[in-house]
Design a protein around this motif. Sequence first.
Motif, PDB file in Angstrom:
ATOM      1  N   ALA A  23      -4.469  -4.297   9.411  1.00 50.21           N
ATOM      2  CA  ALA A  23      -4.751  -3.331   8.728  1.00 50.21           C
ATOM      3  C   ALA A  23      -3.752  -3.493   7.457  1.00 50.21           C
ATOM      4  O   ALA A  23      -3.988  -3.419   6.554  1.00 50.21           O
ATOM      5  CB  ALA A  23      -4.411  -1.948   9.345  1.00 50.21           C
ATOM      6  N   ALA A  24      -2.507  -3.651   8.052  1.00 56.02           N
ATOM      7  CA  ALA A  24      -1.420  -4.115   6.988  1.00 56.02           C
ATOM      8  C   ALA A  24      -1.601  -5.280   6.084  1.00 56.02           C
ATOM      9  O   ALA A  24      -1.565  -5.292   4.875  1.00 56.02           O
ATOM     10  CB  ALA A  24      -0.120  -4.238   7.542  1.00 56.02           C
ATOM     11  N   VAL A  25      -2.332  -6.255   6.653  1.00 56.46           N
ATOM     12  CA  VAL A  25      -2.678  -7.601   6.027  1.00 56.46           C
ATOM     13  C   VAL A  25      -3.469  -7.017   4.658  1.00 56.46           C
ATOM     14  O   VAL A  25      -3.561  -7.439   3.530  1.00 56.46           O
ATOM     15  CB  VAL A  25      -3.240  -8.795   6.668  1.00 56.46           C
ATOM     16  N   ASN A  26      -4.789  -6.360   5.291  1.00 56.53           N
ATOM     17  CA  ASN A  26      -5.932  -6.045   4.423  1.00 56.53           C
ATOM     18  C   ASN A  26      -5.440  -5.100   3.325  1.00 56.53           C
ATOM     19  O   ASN A  26      -5.934  -5.182   2.329  1.00 56.53           O
ATOM     20  CB  ASN A  26      -7.076  -5.440   5.379  1.00 56.53           C
ATOM     21  N   ALA A  27      -4.487  -4.460   3.595  1.00 55.38           N
ATOM     22  CA  ALA A  27      -3.827  -3.182   2.461  1.00 55.38           C
ATOM     23  C   ALA A  27      -2.923  -4.119   1.788  1.00 55.38           C
ATOM     24  O   ALA A  27      -2.341  -3.320   0.573  1.00 55.38           O
ATOM     25  CB  ALA A  27      -3.154  -1.874   3.468  1.00 55.38           C
ATOM     26  N   GLY A  28      -2.538  -5.119   2.041  1.00 52.81           N
ATOM     27  CA  GLY A  28      -1.369  -5.593   1.190  1.00 52.81           C
ATOM     28  C   GLY A  28       0.096  -5.123   1.174  1.00 52.81           C
ATOM     29  O   GLY A  28       0.454  -4.939   0.172  1.00 52.81           O
ATOM     30  N   ASP A  29       0.143  -4.519   2.425  1.00 49.46           N
ATOM     31  CA  ASP A  29       1.272  -3.731   2.641  1.00 49.46           C
ATOM     32  C   ASP A  29       2.434  -4.271   3.345  1.00 49.46           C
ATOM     33  O   ASP A  29       2.352  -4.293   4.691  1.00 49.46           O
ATOM     34  CB  ASP A  29       1.030  -2.332   3.387  1.00 49.46           C
ATOM     35  N   ARG A  30       3.468  -4.737   2.555  1.00 45.97           N
ATOM     36  CA  ARG A  30       4.753  -5.433   3.113  1.00 45.97           C
ATOM     37  C   ARG A  30       5.484  -4.546   3.999  1.00 45.97           C
ATOM     38  O   ARG A  30       5.688  -5.199   5.338  1.00 45.97           O
ATOM     39  CB  ARG A  30       5.422  -5.800   2.120  1.00 45.97           C
ATOM     40  N   ALA A  31       5.678  -3.408   3.970  1.00 45.15           N
ATOM     41  CA  ALA A  31       6.325  -2.423   4.879  1.00 45.15           C
ATOM     42  C   ALA A  31       5.623  -2.271   6.196  1.00 45.15           C
ATOM     43  O   ALA A  31       5.996  -2.453   7.386  1.00 45.15           O
ATOM     44  CB  ALA A  31       6.559  -1.278   4.308  1.00 45.15           C
ATOM     45  N   ALA A  32       4.256  -2.029   5.965  1.00 43.44           N
ATOM     46  CA  ALA A  32       3.496  -1.843   7.176  1.00 43.44           C
ATOM     47  C   ALA A  32       3.395  -3.276   8.158  1.00 43.44           C
ATOM     48  O   ALA A  32       3.487  -3.020   9.359  1.00 43.44           O
ATOM     49  CB  ALA A  32       2.091  -1.338   6.921  1.00 43.44           C
ATOM     50  N   LEU A  33       3.407  -4.277   7.372  1.00 38.66           N
ATOM     51  CA  LEU A  33       3.460  -5.556   8.272  1.00 38.66           C
ATOM     52  C   LEU A  33       4.594  -5.730   8.970  1.00 38.66           C
ATOM     53  O   LEU A  33       4.444  -6.089  10.101  1.00 38.66           O
ATOM     54  CB  LEU A  33       2.938  -6.779   7.338  1.00 38.66           C
TER      55      LEU A  33
END
Length: 103
Positions: free
Chosen positions: A14-24
């Motif tokens: 989900a973090a990868v698909n959202a492009g979310d550095r903090a979540a990854l």
Amino acid sequence: MIEPSRPEVRQFVAAVNAGDRAALSATLTADATMSDDGTDRDLREWTEREIFTSNGTMAVESESDDGLDLLVRYTNSTWGVMNTRWHFVVADGRISRFETGQA
């Protein structure tokens, strides 16, 4: 596309698909490591280049019974679409290592 059964892996995708550095980053242990096609890489440099600046996305095609191995249709603006395999090592609810490469 399927949703990974393991929560740690599901959050990573989900973090990868959202492009979310903090979540990854939140899915990974502080000392997490990774490899690409059998060669260890600098995790932060690799994720920046192969995921974030190239708009990487993961479409999960299948997973192993334990949820730690995925077959993924991976897409980014550098390489286009490719079939990849991903293996995850989980420690204390976070990913301590992932290995990816062409399938």
